[in-house]
Scaffold this motif. Structure first.
Motif, PDB file in Angstrom:
ATOM      1  N   GLY A 109       9.505  10.957  13.540  1.00 37.27           N
ATOM      2  CA  GLY A 109       9.572  11.114  11.829  1.00 37.27           C
ATOM      3  C   GLY A 109       8.563  11.822  11.189  1.00 37.27           C
ATOM      4  N   ASN A 110       8.734  11.967   9.933  1.00 35.14           N
ATOM      5  CA  ASN A 110       7.782  12.380   9.044  1.00 35.14           C
ATOM      6  C   ASN A 110       7.189  11.464   8.071  1.00 35.14           C
ATOM      7  OD1 ASN A 110       8.201  15.206  10.170  1.00 35.14           O
ATOM      8  ND2 ASN A 110      10.005  15.136   8.984  1.00 35.14           N
ATOM      9  N   LEU A 111       5.945  11.401   7.734  1.00 32.85           N
ATOM     10  CA  LEU A 111       5.309  10.500   6.739  1.00 32.85           C
ATOM     11  C   LEU A 111       6.055  10.718   5.527  1.00 32.85           C
ATOM     12  CD1 LEU A 111       1.561  10.707   7.336  1.00 32.85           C
ATOM     13  CD2 LEU A 111       3.228   9.019   8.062  1.00 32.85           C
ATOM     14  N   LYS A 112       6.468   9.500   4.944  1.00 33.57           N
ATOM     15  CA  LYS A 112       7.271   9.509   3.658  1.00 33.57           C
ATOM     16  C   LYS A 112       6.702   8.129   2.803  1.00 33.57           C
ATOM     17  CE  LYS A 112      11.601   8.209   3.827  1.00 33.57           C
ATOM     18  NZ  LYS A 112      12.845   8.081   4.105  1.00 33.57           N
ATOM     19  N   LYS A 113       6.294   8.385   1.558  1.00 35.62           N
ATOM     20  CA  LYS A 113       5.929   7.065   1.127  1.00 35.62           C
ATOM     21  C   LYS A 113       7.231   6.172   0.468  1.00 35.62           C
ATOM     22  CE  LYS A 113       4.028   9.474  -2.186  1.00 35.62           C
ATOM     23  NZ  LYS A 113       3.162   9.931  -3.114  1.00 35.62           N
ATOM     24  N   ASP A 114       7.045   5.033   0.256  1.00 38.31           N
ATOM     25  CA  ASP A 114       8.013   4.351  -0.312  1.00 38.31           C
ATOM     26  C   ASP A 114       7.304   3.652  -1.675  1.00 38.31           C
ATOM     27  OD1 ASP A 114       6.555   2.074   0.425  1.00 38.31           O
ATOM     28  OD2 ASP A 114       8.182   1.002   1.085  1.00 38.31           O
ATOM     29  N   GLU A 115       8.050   2.625  -2.161  1.00 35.92           N
ATOM     30  CA  GLU A 115       7.512   2.020  -3.361  1.00 35.92           C
ATOM     31  C   GLU A 115       6.257   1.218  -3.448  1.00 35.92           C
ATOM     32  OE1 GLU A 115      10.279  -0.550  -1.765  1.00 35.92           O
ATOM     33  OE2 GLU A 115      10.521   1.523  -2.598  1.00 35.92           O
ATOM     34  N   GLU A 116       6.002   0.942  -2.136  1.00 35.97           N
ATOM     35  CA  GLU A 116       4.679   0.128  -1.736  1.00 35.97           C
ATOM     36  C   GLU A 116       3.494   1.166  -1.307  1.00 35.97           C
ATOM     37  OE1 GLU A 116       5.231  -3.043   1.227  1.00 35.97           O
ATOM     38  OE2 GLU A 116       7.539  -2.976   0.653  1.00 35.97           O
ATOM     39  N   SER A 117       3.814   2.376  -1.358  1.00 36.29           N
ATOM     40  CA  SER A 117       2.719   3.344  -0.853  1.00 36.29           C
ATOM     41  C   SER A 117       2.554   4.491  -1.892  1.00 36.29           C
ATOM     42  CB  SER A 117       3.204   3.990   0.382  1.00 36.29           C
ATOM     43  OG  SER A 117       3.239   3.028   1.232  1.00 36.29           O
ATOM     44  N   ARG A 118       1.259   4.293  -2.442  1.00 37.58           N
ATOM     45  CA  ARG A 118       0.821   5.342  -3.483  1.00 37.58           C
ATOM     46  C   ARG A 118       0.448   6.834  -2.588  1.00 37.58           C
ATOM     47  NH1 ARG A 118      -3.482   3.832  -6.972  1.00 37.58           N
ATOM     48  NH2 ARG A 118      -2.765   5.446  -8.188  1.00 37.58           N
ATOM     49  N   GLU A 119      -0.146   6.450  -1.371  1.00 32.97           N
ATOM     50  CA  GLU A 119      -0.572   7.457  -0.644  1.00 32.97           C
ATOM     51  C   GLU A 119      -0.494   7.256   0.732  1.00 32.97           C
ATOM     52  OE1 GLU A 119      -4.302  10.586   0.033  1.00 32.97           O
ATOM     53  OE2 GLU A 119      -4.111   9.238  -1.886  1.00 32.97           O
ATOM     54  N   LEU A 120      -0.344   8.016   1.760  1.00 36.61           N
ATOM     55  CA  LEU A 120      -0.337   7.891   3.406  1.00 36.61           C
ATOM     56  C   LEU A 120      -1.184   9.060   3.811  1.00 36.61           C
ATOM     57  CD1 LEU A 120       3.331   7.347   3.933  1.00 36.61           C
ATOM     58  CD2 LEU A 120       1.814   5.680   4.201  1.00 36.61           C
ATOM     59  N   ALA A 121      -2.112   8.537   4.541  1.00 27.52           N
ATOM     60  CA  ALA A 121      -3.353   9.459   5.129  1.00 27.52           C
ATOM     61  C   ALA A 121      -3.818   9.179   6.349  1.00 27.52           C
ATOM     62  CB  ALA A 121      -4.217   9.852   4.140  1.00 27.52           C
ATOM     63  N   TYR A 122      -4.183   9.811   7.519  1.00 27.21           N
ATOM     64  CA  TYR A 122      -4.892   9.731   8.514  1.00 27.21           C
ATOM     65  C   TYR A 122      -6.421   9.797   8.238  1.00 27.21           C
ATOM     66  CZ  TYR A 122      -0.593   9.503  11.389  1.00 27.21           C
ATOM     67  OH  TYR A 122       0.382   9.023  12.094  1.00 27.21           O
TER      68      TYR A 122
END
Length: 155
Positions: A109-122
């Motif tokens: 899959g591809n990283l995709k934010k939801d309402e709980e995440s402001r940002e996703l990063a490694y």
């Protein structure tokens, strides 16, 4: 309405035991973190169990909802519970986490934010951003980060 929200409607902000799952996702030597919208700090994906769900189902569901990633390969790394996993949210809710810590194997899959995440990063394990308390304790418990103890000198 989810299970925790249903409890909160009855008991308010008083402490509850909150069963759930936390998921470690690694890409090479980097750890996936989310900048959480509820606490405005960095943590690992995870969340509370719903009625009838297993810890594994909870892990897969939370991983997908919070990151857009899918896995069918989960390895249990440890358990997080007890007094050191107490947390008081900024809005006043109090919980004692009872969390199964999983490591996700193959993810798709591809990283995709939801309402709980402001940002996703490694992030590399040796240069993590400032982590929320619970994530810090979980990563210490499973040995992903080491806290250096300072010895006091006695005169």
């Amino acid at each position: 309405m989810n299970y925790i929200q249903s409890l909160r409607n009855i008991i308010g902000t008083r402490p509850i035991i909150a069963p759930g799952s936390a998921i470690i996702v690694m890409k090479e030597k980097e750890l996936l973190l989310q900048l959480r919208s509820d606490t405005n700090d960095w943590g690992i994906p995870g969340g509370g169990m719903e009625i009838g769900d297993s810890f594994e189902e909870t892990a897969k569901k939370e991983l997908f909802e919070e990151t857009g990633l899918i896995t069918n390969h989960l390895e249990i790394l440890g358990l997080a519970s007890g007094k050191e996993f107490y947390y008081k949210f900024p809005h006043g809710d109090e919980i004692y986490n009872a969390t199964v810590i999983f490591k996700a194997g193959k993810v798709s899959g591809n990283l995709k934010k939801d309402e709980e995440s402001r940002e996703l990063a490694y992030f590399p394990l040796d240069s993590l951003p400032e982590l929320n308390y619970t994530t810090q304790k979980i990563l210490e418990k499973i040995g992903y980060i080491v806290v250096e103890e300072v010895e006091n000198e006695v005169d």
